[in-house]
Design an enzyme around this catalytic site. Structure first.
Site, PDB file in Angstrom:
ATOM      1  N   GLN A 199      42.175 108.365  48.850  1.00  0.00           N
ATOM      2  CA  GLN A 199      42.226 106.824  48.816  1.00  0.00           C
ATOM      3  C   GLN A 199      43.527 106.257  48.834  1.00  0.00           C
ATOM      4  O   GLN A 199      43.738 105.148  48.850  1.00  0.00           O
ATOM      5  CB  GLN A 199      41.392 106.376  47.737  1.00  0.00           C
ATOM      6  CG  GLN A 199      39.929 106.706  47.619  1.00  0.00           C
ATOM      7  CD  GLN A 199      39.180 105.858  48.428  1.00  0.00           C
ATOM      8  OE1 GLN A 199      39.650 104.748  48.999  1.00  0.00           O
ATOM      9  NE2 GLN A 199      37.849 106.159  48.656  1.00  0.00           N
ATOM     10  N   SER A 219      41.861 112.680  54.077  1.00  0.00           N
ATOM     11  CA  SER A 219      40.739 112.320  54.829  1.00  0.00           C
ATOM     12  C   SER A 219      40.997 111.314  55.773  1.00  0.00           C
ATOM     13  O   SER A 219      41.388 110.117  55.543  1.00  0.00           O
ATOM     14  CB  SER A 219      39.494 111.818  53.865  1.00  0.00           C
ATOM     15  OG  SER A 219      38.385 111.889  54.836  1.00  0.00           O
ATOM     16  N   CYS A 346      28.790 108.911  47.617  1.00  0.00           N
ATOM     17  CA  CYS A 346      28.246 110.168  47.401  1.00  0.00           C
ATOM     18  C   CYS A 346      27.467 110.195  46.387  1.00  0.00           C
ATOM     19  O   CYS A 346      26.530 111.143  46.097  1.00  0.00           O
ATOM     20  CB  CYS A 346      29.618 111.163  47.251  1.00  0.00           C
ATOM     21  SG  CYS A 346      31.045 110.652  46.959  1.00  0.00           S
TER      22      CYS A 346
HETATM   23  C1  LIG Z   1      35.886 110.022  50.378  1.00  0.00           C
HETATM   24  C2  LIG Z   1      36.556 110.779  49.197  1.00  0.00           C
HETATM   25  C3  LIG Z   1      36.397 112.153  49.499  1.00  0.00           C
HETATM   26  C4  LIG Z   1      35.846 113.149  50.200  1.00  0.00           C
HETATM   27  O1  LIG Z   1      36.236 113.005  51.506  1.00  0.00           O
HETATM   28  P1  LIG Z   1      35.529 113.443  52.833  1.00  0.00           P
HETATM   29  O2  LIG Z   1      36.506 113.508  53.976  1.00  0.00           O
HETATM   30  O3  LIG Z   1      34.380 112.582  53.068  1.00  0.00           O
HETATM   31  O4  LIG Z   1      34.954 114.803  52.606  1.00  0.00           O
HETATM   32  C5  LIG Z   1      37.127 112.851  48.190  1.00  0.00           C
HETATM   33  N1  LIG Z   1      37.927 112.164  47.430  1.00  0.00           N
HETATM   34  C6  LIG Z   1      38.016 110.771  47.625  1.00  0.00           C
HETATM   35  C7  LIG Z   1      38.959 110.037  46.201  1.00  0.00           C
HETATM   36  C8  LIG Z   1      37.565 110.235  48.482  1.00  0.00           C
HETATM   37  O5  LIG Z   1      37.488 108.724  48.482  1.00  0.00           O
END
Ligand SMILES: *Cc1c(COP(=O)(O)O)cnc(C)c1O
Length: 405
Positions: A199, A219, A346
């Site tokens: 994030q 990500s 999630c």
């Molecule tokens: C979205 C998110 C993840 C997971 O990322 P993906 O790429 O969707 O597996 C992990 N940590 C945080 C803080 C996230 O916001």
């Protein structure tokens, strides 16, 4: 097959940019030729098309590295931050165990793994999995503002600590942890430091040259890139060693076997390039939208509460507790034209209220009255005005209905 809603007047307003961000049109344009014109495997370096794909992947890797001040060869491409977090935490722990005299965690001096109660599930579950392998998890609390107090970390970290994992920015309440201080405390005891920066990247500056973070997860789809691709930064000086999660062809310096999805990697690179050049500009504009949205909503909803530290936060996040015995699910049902969420994507299928909100001290009823709003690069002023009006009306209609019952 059902089609997604087309752009136009009735298109829902997207304020869920923590769950995922829309791909930037420049990202889509950059990816397209690597689906259509050159689909070669970037490991097929024996032929021209494969070498061209490899070059594109390496250029993208350099862009991803530049976003966080790393070297290209410190970037391991993965399927996303979930995998990066698993690889960082389990990989570091299992490599350490493999070096112990008996090859297991039981023989390690350092087998404590410290993390925080408000981490993403993939971090908390990875740490929990390691408990079964003989490691000692320590889950630290945060304050009511969502921040980890450095003194709490200082009291927990010592020569028995293998790894400290603290997220840079929280995905529900948007607070920014004080990484330079937390890393310094961890380094005094010689522990490794990992941060989940999913994030944070593109929203706040990150520089592994200035702050000695050992492992950092990214990500692409949280920074206007494609879904299904991410990266783990693995420091080379001093060298951080990991045990891979996957057995296979040995791609990514043996740390992540599997064919690299060249189009996704190229898209990630383009998203990282844009974030590096425009992230600060985005943040300023998004902060303006946030202030505008919040002012409008507060005027219509007296007693609206913003969760998380007031200043140490990313500009696009608002985590809002509605007053008057409100129910967040009911508000969302009454405002179908606005895409917001009750917690992290999630776990929002679960009935339980957010564990992050409980960790900052919200009672269950308050947690159930809370919505997460994520404003992003493509949110327009007209959209925030309309969303504030729709959510205010939805709140009013649902609480007055409850009062009448
Ligand atoms: C979205 C998110 C993840 C997971 O990322 P993906 O790429 O969707 O597996 C992990 N940590 C945080 C803080 C996230 O916001």
């Amino acid at each position: 097959m059902s089609a997604p809603p087309t752009p136009g007047a009735n298109r829902p307003i997207y304020l869920d940019n923590h769950a995922t961000t829309p791909p930037d049109p420049r990202v889509l344009a950059a990816m397209r030729p690597w689906w259509e014109e050159n689909f070669a495997n970037p490991a097929s370096v024996e032929h021209t098309l494969g070498r061209a794909a490899e070059e594109a992947v390496e250029a993208a890797r350099a862009e991803i590295a530049a976003l966080i001040g790393a070297e290209a060869r410190e970037i391991v491409l993965t399927s996303g931050a979930t995998e990066s977090n698993n690889l960082a935490i389990k990989g570091a722990a299992r490599f350490a165990a493999s070096q112990a005299p008996d090859g297991s965690a039981a023989g390690l001096e350092r087998r404590r793994i410290i993390t925080v109660a408000t981490e993403h599930k993939c971090v908390l579950e990875s740490v929990r999995d390691l408990q079964a392998e003989g490691f000692e998890p320590v889950i630290l609390p945060v304050g009511p503002d969502g921040l980890l107090n450095p003194e709490v970390l200082r009291a927990a970290v010592d020569e028995r600590t293998l790894l400290v994992s603290v997220m840079a920015v929280n995905n529900e309440i948007g607070v920014v942890q004080d990484l330079p201080v937390l890393v310094a405390i961890s380094k005094v005891s010689g522990a490794l430091f990992h941060t989940d920066a999913a994030q944070a990247a593109g929203r706040i500056p990150l520089d592994v040259g200035a702050v000695p973070i050992d492992l950092l997860s990214l990500s692409a789809h949280k920074l206007y890139g494609p879904k299904g691709i991410g990266a783990l930064y693995v420091r080379r000086r001093p060298r951080v060693r990991l045990a891979p999660l996957l057995s296979g062809g040995g791609q990514e310096r043996g740390l992540r076997s599997g064919t690299l999805p060249a189009p996704l990697v190229v898209g990630f690179g383009e998203a990282a390039r844009i974030a590096r050049l425009e992230g600060t500009l985005d943040a300023g504009r998004i902060a303006g939208q946030r202030d505008r949205f919040l002012a409008a909503l507060q005027a219509a909803v007296p007693g609206l509460q913003v969760n998380g530290h007031a200043e140490r936060r990313v500009s696009g996040n608002l985590n809002l507790t509605f007053p008057g015995g409100a129910d967040a699910q009911a508000i969302m049902a009454a405002a179908p034209g606005v895409c917001v969420s009750t917690g992290s994507a999630c776990s929002s299928a679960a009935v339980e209220p957010s564990y992050v909100l409980r960790a900052i001290g919200l009672e269950e009823a308050a947690a159930r009255a809370t919505l997460r709003v994520g404003i992003g690069r493509f949110t327009s002023p007209a959209e925030v005005d309309r969303a504030a009006a729709l959510l205010a009306r939805a709140w009013e209609s649902t609480v007055s209905r409850r009062a009448a019952e």
